[in-house]
Scaffold this active site. Structure first.
Site, PDB file in Angstrom:
ATOM      1  N   HIS A 147       1.921   4.427  -3.637  1.00  0.00           N
ATOM      2  CA  HIS A 147       1.913   3.174  -4.454  1.00  0.00           C
ATOM      3  C   HIS A 147       1.112   1.984  -3.691  1.00  0.00           C
ATOM      4  O   HIS A 147       1.154   1.813  -2.523  1.00  0.00           O
ATOM      5  CB  HIS A 147       3.524   2.966  -4.489  1.00  0.00           C
ATOM      6  CG  HIS A 147       4.117   3.732  -5.344  1.00  0.00           C
ATOM      7  ND1 HIS A 147       4.256   3.791  -6.577  1.00  0.00           N
ATOM      8  CD2 HIS A 147       5.106   4.611  -4.817  1.00  0.00           C
ATOM      9  CE1 HIS A 147       5.025   4.645  -7.027  1.00  0.00           C
ATOM     10  NE2 HIS A 147       5.518   5.312  -6.201  1.00  0.00           N
ATOM     11  N   GLY A 162       1.901  -2.724   0.405  1.00  0.00           N
ATOM     12  CA  GLY A 162       2.903  -3.565   0.839  1.00  0.00           C
ATOM     13  C   GLY A 162       4.201  -3.365  -0.243  1.00  0.00           C
ATOM     14  O   GLY A 162       4.159  -2.523  -0.870  1.00  0.00           O
ATOM     15  N   SER A 164       7.563  -3.671  -2.807  1.00  0.00           N
ATOM     16  CA  SER A 164       7.485  -4.114  -4.046  1.00  0.00           C
ATOM     17  C   SER A 164       7.732  -5.704  -4.124  1.00  0.00           C
ATOM     18  O   SER A 164       8.775  -6.097  -3.369  1.00  0.00           O
ATOM     19  CB  SER A 164       8.742  -3.410  -4.651  1.00  0.00           C
ATOM     20  OG  SER A 164       8.850  -3.669  -6.073  1.00  0.00           O
ATOM     21  N   GLY A 165       7.039  -6.257  -5.078  1.00  0.00           N
ATOM     22  CA  GLY A 165       7.333  -7.653  -5.341  1.00  0.00           C
ATOM     23  C   GLY A 165       6.632  -8.611  -4.037  1.00  0.00           C
ATOM     24  O   GLY A 165       6.776  -9.916  -4.556  1.00  0.00           O
ATOM     25  N   VAL A 166       5.752  -8.204  -3.380  1.00  0.00           N
ATOM     26  CA  VAL A 166       5.016  -8.898  -2.569  1.00  0.00           C
ATOM     27  C   VAL A 166       3.823  -9.638  -2.891  1.00  0.00           C
ATOM     28  O   VAL A 166       3.169 -10.533  -2.452  1.00  0.00           O
ATOM     29  CB  VAL A 166       4.782  -8.076  -1.179  1.00  0.00           C
ATOM     30  CG1 VAL A 166       3.516  -7.051  -1.397  1.00  0.00           C
ATOM     31  CG2 VAL A 166       4.433  -9.177  -0.161  1.00  0.00           C
ATOM     32  N   LYS A 168       1.099  -7.670  -4.841  1.00  0.00           N
ATOM     33  CA  LYS A 168      -0.085  -6.899  -4.741  1.00  0.00           C
ATOM     34  C   LYS A 168      -0.862  -6.747  -6.132  1.00  0.00           C
ATOM     35  O   LYS A 168      -1.943  -7.109  -6.236  1.00  0.00           O
ATOM     36  CB  LYS A 168       0.232  -5.383  -4.547  1.00  0.00           C
ATOM     37  CG  LYS A 168       1.029  -5.117  -3.393  1.00  0.00           C
ATOM     38  CD  LYS A 168       1.250  -3.529  -3.064  1.00  0.00           C
ATOM     39  CE  LYS A 168       2.164  -2.975  -4.217  1.00  0.00           C
ATOM     40  NZ  LYS A 168       3.537  -3.443  -4.002  1.00  0.00           N
ATOM     41  N   SER A 169      -0.163  -6.649  -7.369  1.00  0.00           N
ATOM     42  CA  SER A 169      -0.570  -6.866  -8.624  1.00  0.00           C
ATOM     43  C   SER A 169      -1.347  -8.209  -8.973  1.00  0.00           C
ATOM     44  O   SER A 169      -2.510  -8.357  -9.575  1.00  0.00           O
ATOM     45  CB  SER A 169       0.197  -6.383  -9.750  1.00  0.00           C
ATOM     46  OG  SER A 169       0.583  -4.994  -9.445  1.00  0.00           O
ATOM     47  N   ASP A 186      -0.487   0.378  -9.087  1.00  0.00           N
ATOM     48  CA  ASP A 186       0.685   1.067  -9.081  1.00  0.00           C
ATOM     49  C   ASP A 186       0.549   2.277  -8.354  1.00  0.00           C
ATOM     50  O   ASP A 186       1.100   2.665  -7.158  1.00  0.00           O
ATOM     51  CB  ASP A 186       1.431   1.077 -10.519  1.00  0.00           C
ATOM     52  CG  ASP A 186       2.906   1.582 -10.333  1.00  0.00           C
ATOM     53  OD1 ASP A 186       3.279   1.141  -9.336  1.00  0.00           O
ATOM     54  OD2 ASP A 186       3.255   2.319 -11.208  1.00  0.00           O
ATOM     55  N   GLU A 212       0.914  -4.197 -14.374  1.00  0.00           N
ATOM     56  CA  GLU A 212       2.328  -4.656 -14.760  1.00  0.00           C
ATOM     57  C   GLU A 212       2.224  -6.067 -13.757  1.00  0.00           C
ATOM     58  O   GLU A 212       2.085  -5.992 -12.463  1.00  0.00           O
ATOM     59  CB  GLU A 212       3.346  -3.778 -14.316  1.00  0.00           C
ATOM     60  CG  GLU A 212       4.708  -4.396 -14.659  1.00  0.00           C
ATOM     61  CD  GLU A 212       5.912  -3.404 -13.800  1.00  0.00           C
ATOM     62  OE1 GLU A 212       6.970  -4.130 -13.828  1.00  0.00           O
ATOM     63  OE2 GLU A 212       5.691  -2.401 -13.398  1.00  0.00           O
ATOM     64  N   ARG A 253      -4.502 -13.245  15.853  1.00  0.00           N
ATOM     65  CA  ARG A 253      -5.318 -14.359  15.437  1.00  0.00           C
ATOM     66  C   ARG A 253      -6.887 -14.381  15.563  1.00  0.00           C
ATOM     67  O   ARG A 253      -7.749 -15.310  15.113  1.00  0.00           O
ATOM     68  CB  ARG A 253      -4.748 -15.714  15.855  1.00  0.00           C
ATOM     69  CG  ARG A 253      -3.271 -15.676  15.687  1.00  0.00           C
ATOM     70  CD  ARG A 253      -2.709 -17.273  16.334  1.00  0.00           C
ATOM     71  NE  ARG A 253      -3.328 -18.443  16.069  1.00  0.00           N
ATOM     72  CZ  ARG A 253      -2.911 -19.473  16.318  1.00  0.00           C
ATOM     73  NH1 ARG A 253      -2.018 -19.705  17.369  1.00  0.00           N
ATOM     74  NH2 ARG A 253      -3.493 -20.591  15.913  1.00  0.00           N
TER      75      ARG A 253
END
Length: 329
Positions: A147, A162, A164-166, A168-169, A186, A212, A253
């Protein structure tokens, strides 16, 4: 090629174009078209045709060119067919004749009785061999699905991972808007080619270039941005792991440490990028892509910076030692 059965009929039915086309057709032994091809390699059976069966690679596709056909015609003229009968006692997947060549009728009859497919191509032996080995290597390559989102940025294949919801798309969408290209969203199908190259593509060609976007729904990248915004497959050269910013975590860093992520036994450079409001993740990924290309050309900015700092510290220390002593007269 786990959990997949590849047959002679599948080989004939592969839809390939132009310089990849095999131009195969079945000219005999049709009952054996369901025979399985289990080894992605070829064999020239001249030794077997001559009656030498020690170390005969019978489980490979048998490729017959001008040399083999010339010897078969010699056998035909002398009426000697026993070595051909002996050859077809082995579990041969199929025989392929190049240059539009055909065997004599006895060969056809023996192959029909053994239910071994006889195929023909108009390509030359060397050209056909190169094409078929390349195709079989890809078909039999180890695979896994993951994924994530695969994009091409400045010619570099970047796999964005990453939770879900971070984002990516959304990050990929902004990169596409900036002129970069989407490979898959996806679910990314990864396969290893030649043991050291990871190729990524969409798991489903029909829906592979759809995205999506939460709050917006499904969008078609091809229709919105045109064919310039997509490509079917791309080598994976960098992994970017997006994660929610953790104030307690010590993030790199300087970039002097090299991190990798392994897929199918191949290690790919990896960057961990923390996400929080106000950070422009797409431009960070663009910069990462350019920096990775510079590394491939032999220039590492972080190591160069570190080396310059050490030089500065050493030179400053030398000056302190020199000017810290009174002149002795």
């Amino acid at each position: 090629m786990a959990d997949m059965r590849f047959t002679v009929l599948d080989l004939i039915d592969i839809d390939l174009k132009e310089h990849n086309s095999l131009n195969l057709r079945c000219i005999g032994g049709r009952k054996g078209l369901t025979r399985e091809i289990s080894i992605p390699d070829l064999n020239r059976p001249m030794g077997a045709i001559m009656g030498f069966f020690e170390d005969f690679a019978a489980h490979r596709i048998q490729l017959l060119g001008r040399g083999e056909v010339s010897y078969l015609r010699r056998l035909e003229s002398s009426g000697e067919t026993q070595t051909i009968r002996d050859m077809f006692n082995y579990p041969i997947p199929c025989c392929i004749f190049t240059h539009n060549l055909s065997p004599h009728q006895d060969f056809f009859d023996i192959a029909e009785k053994a239910e071994c497919p006889i195929l023909q191509t108009d390509l030359g032996t060397a050209d056909f061999s190169a094409r078929l080995i390349r195709i079989l290597a890809e078909i039999f390559a180890p695979r896994q699905s993951i994924h994530g989102v695969l994009v091409e940025v400045f010619g570099l294949g970047i796999l964005i991972l990453g939770d879900s919801g971070v984002g990516k798309s959304e990050t990929a969408l902004e990169l596409i808007h900036q002129g970069h290209r989407l490979v898959a969203d996806d679910v990314v199908d990864i396969h290893c080619v030649n043991g050291n190259v990871l190729m990524g593509a969409g798991a489903n060609k029909i829906i592979g270039h759809h995205m999506e976007i939460r709050g917006l729904g499904i969008i078609n990248i091809t229709h919105m941005f045109g064919v310039r915004a997509i490509r079917d497959r791309k080598e994976i050269q960098l992994v970017v792991l997006l994660e929610t910013w953790d104030s307690s975590k010590d993030y790199d860093r300087l970039g002097t440490d090299d991190h990798v992520m392994e897929f199918l036994g191949v290690s790919i450079p990896k960057l961990e990028i923390p996400v929080k409001p106000g950070r422009n993740i797409p431009i960070i990924i663009e910069t990462a892509a350019m920096n990775e290309r510079l590394k491939s050309m032999g220039y590492n900015a972080a190591k160069e910076f570190n080396k310059n700092i050490l030089k500065w510290i050493e030179s400053d220390s030398d000056r302190s030692v020199f000017f810290g002593h009174d002149d002795i007269i």
